[in-house]
Design an enzyme around this catalytic site. Structure first.
Site, mmCIF file in Angstrom:
data_model
loop_
_atom_site.group_PDB
_atom_site.id
_atom_site.type_symbol
_atom_site.label_atom_id
_atom_site.label_comp_id
_atom_site.label_asym_id
_atom_site.label_seq_id
_atom_site.Cartn_x
_atom_site.Cartn_y
_atom_site.Cartn_z
ATOM 1 N N THR A 152 0.324 2.302 2.569
ATOM 2 C CA THR A 152 0.693 3.610 2.032
ATOM 3 C C THR A 152 1.684 4.303 2.972
ATOM 4 O O THR A 152 1.985 3.803 4.059
ATOM 5 C CB THR A 152 -0.560 4.481 1.847
ATOM 6 N N TYR A 153 2.170 5.456 2.557
ATOM 7 C CA TYR A 153 3.213 6.180 3.297
ATOM 8 C C TYR A 153 2.751 6.435 4.730
ATOM 9 O O TYR A 153 1.675 7.000 4.955
ATOM 10 C CB TYR A 153 3.508 7.499 2.600
ATOM 11 N N PRO A 154 3.554 6.012 5.733
ATOM 12 C CA PRO A 154 3.071 6.038 7.121
ATOM 13 C C PRO A 154 3.319 7.337 7.886
ATOM 14 O O PRO A 154 3.034 7.394 9.076
ATOM 15 C CB PRO A 154 3.850 4.888 7.765
#
Length: 347
Positions: free
Chosen positions: A142-144
């Site tokens: 997922t978005y880091p």
């Protein structure tokens, strides 16, 4: 103005860029301040008196430490040792045993990812961030970039766990979770930006190098967050010897819990026998140990990220850049496996 001043002030220094910035400068300042602390540190000598308390029932003993703390002179330590040597028995005045949890981690946010990438994987923050972004763009995580450590209420744990059954390195442990060991995550914090960093149901094949290493950590962290806590047995016993009270403490890992999937986390186990309140125990050898106080350690990348977060320097999206800047511009050098940040002359 500040950057122009600094370039003129240090024109003779070997540096590509001399600059000042509202985040870069305090970031560098943490490293310089720590080196100053180390240089100014004056060690203090101290002495510890440690009698051995024998337990014949279990054919074992343990070292106890003085409850009132260490002593400043050898003369004081020897005086107490003499008093102890003249005693034959120690009387147990307190004995407690309790099971306590070693809590599993919360959901993984950017700061946590950068810390572990540096301290455990040997990856600088900027490189770790770029690696995480490639994994995200490939659909594997997922978005880091997030400050949140709390999972959304509708997070689909089953989809991710079932997908990870196909990731050979953790398939056995994932099966264990799906077979009943699954435990709800800890609360964490939701700052309203993005959910914690987790693997997605798209499991990669053929990853290599740092991408594989970072992906595996993200997977392990996620699995740890839905695992049981580790459980530790803590023992504390206190003894009266003459006019002094001495304490001994022990610990034992009872249940590994999430540590099974995070094996680098160590629990320092110290076995001690059981002692009974009111019972006398023979005193064995009495040692006097000399020690010296130690200076603070140099700042590592992981330490610096923590300092920046606690002091509001930068954001989860910019911390890696600020640290990279002070490295690239020659203000600090990254040294050793722990990735210490040592200021250069210009820094």
């Amino acid at each position: 103005f500040q950057t122009i001043y600094l370039k003129r002030r240090f024109h003779s220094m070997d540096a590509k860029i001399i600059s000042f910035g509202p985040c870069q400068t305090p970031t560098l300042g943490f490293c310089v301040a720590r080196i100053s602390e180390i240089k100014e540190f004056k060690p203090r000598t101290y002495y510890s008196v440690k009698p051995a308390i024998l337990n014949k029932a279990e054919d074992s003993d343990c070292k106890a430490i003085r409850e009132s703390g260490t002593l400043n002179t050898m003369e004081e330590a020897n005086a107490i040792k003499k008093e102890l040597v003249n005693q034959v028995y120690a009387v147990c005045i307190s004995s407690t045993s309790s099971t306590v949890p070693k809590n599993k981690p919360e959901g993984l946010n950017t700061v946590g990812l950068l810390r572990i990438a540096s301290s455990q994987l040997g990856m600088g923050p900027q490189h770790a961030m770029h690696t995480a972004e490639r994994l995200y763009l490939s659909g594997y995580v997922t978005y880091p970039r997030t400050e949140s450590s709390k999972y959304p209420s509708r997070y689909d744990y089953d989809s991710v766990l079932n997908a990870l059954l196909g990731y050979g390195r953790v398939s056995k442990y994932t099966t264990k979770l799906l077979s009943g060991a699954f435990t709800k995550p800890r609360g964490g914090v939701d700052v309203g930006d993005h959910p914690p960093i987790t693997p997605t149901p798209v499991v990669p094949s053929g990853l290599g190098g740092d991408e594989a290493r970072l992906y595996e950590y993200i997977v392990q962290h996620f699995l740890a967050t839905v695992s049981p806590d580790a459980m530790i047995l803590k023992k504390v016993a206190k003894f009266q010897i003459g006019s002094e009270v001495f304490t001994t403490e022990g610990s034992q890992l009872l249940e590994m819990g999430y540590i099974e999937i995070m094996p680098w986390i160590k629990v320092h186990e110290v076995p001690i026998p059981d002692y009974v309140v009111g019972q006398q125990y023979k005193i064995g050898r009495v040692d006097v140990d000399m020690g010296k106080t130690a200076p603070p350690a140099e700042v590592t990348e992981s330490d610096l990220i923590t300092l920046m977060e606690s002091n509001g320097i930068g954001t989860d999206a910019s911390m890696a850049t600020h640290i990279n800047n002070i490295c690239e511009r020659g203000y600090v050098k990254v040294t050793g496996k722990s990735r210490m940040l040592l200021p250069t002359d210009i820094g």
